[in-house]
Design an enzyme around this catalytic site. Structure first.
Site, short mmCIF file in Angstrom:
data_model
loop_
_atom_site.label_atom_id
_atom_site.label_comp_id
_atom_site.label_asym_id
_atom_site.label_seq_id
_atom_site.Cartn_x
_atom_site.Cartn_y
_atom_site.Cartn_z
N ASN A 9 80.37 11.83 -34.90
CA ASN A 9 78.90 10.64 -34.66
C ASN A 9 79.00 10.83 -33.09
OD1 ASN A 9 76.89 8.99 -35.04
ND2 ASN A 9 78.35 8.08 -37.03
N TRP A 10 78.66 10.85 -32.60
CA TRP A 10 78.55 10.07 -31.46
C TRP A 10 78.31 8.39 -31.22
CZ3 TRP A 10 76.29 14.44 -27.42
CH2 TRP A 10 76.83 15.27 -27.35
N LYS A 11 77.25 8.74 -32.08
CA LYS A 11 76.85 6.85 -32.56
C LYS A 11 75.37 6.79 -30.30
CE LYS A 11 80.51 5.39 -34.62
NZ LYS A 11 81.50 4.00 -35.64
N HIS A 99 75.11 4.72 -43.05
CA HIS A 99 76.08 4.69 -42.89
C HIS A 99 76.26 3.31 -42.68
CE1 HIS A 99 78.88 4.24 -39.14
NE2 HIS A 99 79.59 5.46 -39.67
N GLU A 101 77.54 1.12 -40.54
CA GLU A 101 76.39 0.69 -39.40
C GLU A 101 75.30 -0.21 -39.79
OE1 GLU A 101 78.63 3.33 -36.40
OE2 GLU A 101 80.14 2.23 -37.07
N GLU A 171 83.64 6.63 -45.98
CA GLU A 171 84.93 5.65 -45.07
C GLU A 171 84.27 4.55 -45.33
OE1 GLU A 171 82.71 7.85 -40.88
OE2 GLU A 171 80.81 6.74 -41.75
N GLY A 177 86.52 2.39 -36.83
CA GLY A 177 86.62 2.33 -35.10
C GLY A 177 87.69 1.52 -35.41
N SER A 217 88.16 6.46 -38.29
CA SER A 217 89.75 6.44 -36.62
C SER A 217 90.39 7.93 -37.80
CB SER A 217 90.56 5.69 -37.71
OG SER A 217 90.07 3.98 -36.61
N GLY A 238 84.04 9.39 -35.58
CA GLY A 238 83.40 8.55 -34.33
C GLY A 238 83.90 9.07 -32.77
N GLY A 239 84.76 7.75 -32.82
CA GLY A 239 85.26 7.94 -31.40
C GLY A 239 86.09 9.05 -31.12
C1 PEP Z 1 82.28 6.83 -38.25
O1 PEP Z 1 81.56 6.06 -38.14
O2 PEP Z 1 81.36 7.29 -39.15
C2 PEP Z 1 83.81 6.82 -37.84
C3 PEP Z 1 84.56 7.52 -37.76
O3 PEP Z 1 84.15 6.41 -36.57
P1 PEP Z 1 85.63 6.17 -35.89
O4 PEP Z 1 86.26 8.01 -36.64
O5 PEP Z 1 85.35 5.83 -34.85
O6 PEP Z 1 86.89 5.24 -36.90
#
Ligand code: PEP
Length: 256
Positions: A9-11, A99, A101, A171, A177, A217, A238-239
């Protein structure tokens, strides 16, 4: 065997140049090193989707295209929205819904999320339905029932056949994050609970078919241990999905 899926997920990251560079690095690495039976999904920002579809097609890459969001309707006067049927016409196979967010910053409610899932299924797109608790919920030991309730309210209105087409991503919000990951025990406990909650309501057969991904993470350092758990079928990342080498190395930690 359940589908093993690792989705990036590049966000809201990457401009045109760096998005395309990231895409071509991913494609090149997967071409040289293979994907080991893992379904690798990339969910870039909407603006990159058309170019991504072209480059994936031209290179005959096995990487699947995903999106981070969609609207509930296929067409109409909904300024600024992107529909499931449009995404489908651009080769999108997966869309992230629910999600944390979007729930938090865009006030997306469970009934709205249900409408999105319905629209996605009608367009033969796989929803990746995200659920997960805040830290304060876990601190009072309500996390299992909280997440099961998120499953009930958004998924149990669908038939068994429909539910089997949905991918779930657990999640924990406190891990997204933040650099804090759920321990393997915490993650496996929740994944098992989600599966048994679905088994009780919909049936064990269906529950056993659903891929449940872990997100929060996820990094190269913790991936192997998490993926080795019986009910963890992959990851939503994500990251670490913004670095081609690290993302693909994470996919290699999945043993098929
Ligand atoms: C996400 O937002 O779906 C996620 C898992 O982010 P991160 O890996 O950066 O915690």
């Amino acid at each position: 065997m359940r589908k093993k899926i690792i989705a990036g997920n590049w966000k809201m990251n990457t401009h045109l140049g760096d998005g395309m560079l990231l895409a071509s690095d991913l494609i090149q690495i997967v071409k040289e090193e293979g994907h080991n039976g893992v379904n690798i999904v990339v969910c870039p920002p909407f603006l990159h989707i058309a170019l991504m579809q072209n480059i994936l097609k031209e290179t005959a890459s096995p990487i699947h295209l995903g999106a981070q969001n969609c609207y509930t309707q296929n067409f109409g006067a909904f300024t600024g929205e992107i529909s499931p049927s449009m995404l489908s016409s651009f080769g999108v196979e997966y869309v992230i819904v629910g999600h944390s967010e979007r729930r938090e910053y865009f006030n997306e409610s469970p009934p709205f999320i249900v409408q999105k899932i319905k629209a996605l299924l009608e367009n033969n797109i796989t929803p990746i339905y995200c659920c997960g608790e805040k830290l304060e919920v876990r601190e009072v030991s309500q996390h299992l029932s909280f997440v099961c309730n998120q499953i009930t309210e958004c998924l149990f209105g669908f038939s068994a056949t429909e539910i089997e087409k949905i991918v779930i991503a657990y999640e924990p919000i406190w891990a997204i994050g933040t650099g804090k990951t759920a321990s393997t025990e915490q993650a496996q406990e929740m994944h098992q609970e989600i599966r048994s909650h679905i088994a009780k309501k919909i049936g064990k057969n269906s529950a056993d078919k659903i891929s449940i991904l872990y997100g929060g993470s996820l990094r190269i350092q913790n991936a192997a241990e998490l993926f080795a758990q019986a009910d963890i079928d992959g990851g939503l990342i994500g990251g670490a999905s913004l670095k081609a080498r690290e993302f693909i190395d994470i996919t290699k930690k999945m043993k098929i």
